[in-house]
Write a protein that holds these residues in place. Structure first.
Motif, PDB file in Angstrom:
ATOM      1  N   ASN A  41       0.837  -1.196   0.000  1.00  0.00           N
ATOM      2  CA  ASN A  41       0.000   0.000   0.000  1.00  0.00           C
ATOM      3  C   ASN A  41       0.870   1.244   0.000  1.00  0.00           C
ATOM      4  O   ASN A  41       0.844   2.048   0.926  1.00  0.00           O
ATOM      5  N   THR A  43       1.694   4.765  -1.669  1.00  0.00           N
ATOM      6  CA  THR A  43       1.141   5.818  -2.517  1.00  0.00           C
ATOM      7  C   THR A  43       2.240   6.837  -2.778  1.00  0.00           C
ATOM      8  O   THR A  43       3.082   7.100  -1.919  1.00  0.00           O
ATOM      9  N   GLU A  45       3.192  10.727  -3.927  1.00  0.00           N
ATOM     10  CA  GLU A  45       2.734  12.108  -4.066  1.00  0.00           C
ATOM     11  C   GLU A  45       3.510  12.742  -5.211  1.00  0.00           C
ATOM     12  O   GLU A  45       4.734  12.589  -5.297  1.00  0.00           O
TER      13      GLU A  45
END
Length: 166
Positions: A41, A43, A45
């Motif tokens: 998981n 992510t 930016e």
């Protein structure tokens, strides 16, 4: 291809065959592990870079630069009006102009040889640019240029024997 019985092979060939089979199995195992989707998981930016503040004001007039610097008053106190600085700035702008070394006039055209402010020589034909100057016309010993603002600038080559160079 008849390989015969593996037991009839020499011992060194059997060892090499076993090593080859082990490396192939490891390669297949690693390849299937890499191809399997990962459920991490993580992510990401996007990188956001803010614009840099403007440091130098772009003006074509040297006196305007002096007025802006006086208004900023970087060393404290009030802004003092100094009328002697503007002519010096304008002279410095003229010193940075290229120097006309020579002209060649041919029929309806020709070219000029310029010494640029950084010291290199450049041959410029009518309609070509030398820095910010666009060559418009040539006559014997002089050349007419237009700068980016459209101002006509005429450069003259020095007469033979009149210029001393350091």
């Amino acid at each position: 291809m008849n390989l015969g019985s593996v037991r009839e092979w020499p011992r060194s060939t059997q060892v090499v065959a076993v090593a080859l089979m082990v490396s192939l199995l490891l390669d297949v195992a690693l390849a299937t592990r890499l191809l399997r989707p990962q459920n991490d998981n993580i992510t990401f930016e996007p990188l956001r870079i803010q614009g840099a503040p403007r440091i130098i004001a772009r003006t074509s007039d040297g006196a305007e630069l002096v007025r802006e610097a006086e208004n900023r008053a970087p060393f404290g106190g009030t802004a003092a009006v100094n009328t002697q600085i503007a002519p010096v700035v304008q002279q410095a702008a003229l010193v940075r102009a290229p120097r006309l070394v020579g002209t060649v006039v041919e029929g309806h055209g020709g070219f000029v040889v310029l010494e640029m402010p950084d010291g290199h020589m450049q041959v410029v034909r009518i309609g070509e640019r030398a820095g910010d100057l666009l060559l418009r016309s040539i006559s014997v010993g002089q050349a007419a240029f237009d700068d980016r603002a459209g101002t006509r600038i005429t450069l003259r080559s020095p007469a033979a024997g009149t210029e001393t160079r350091p």
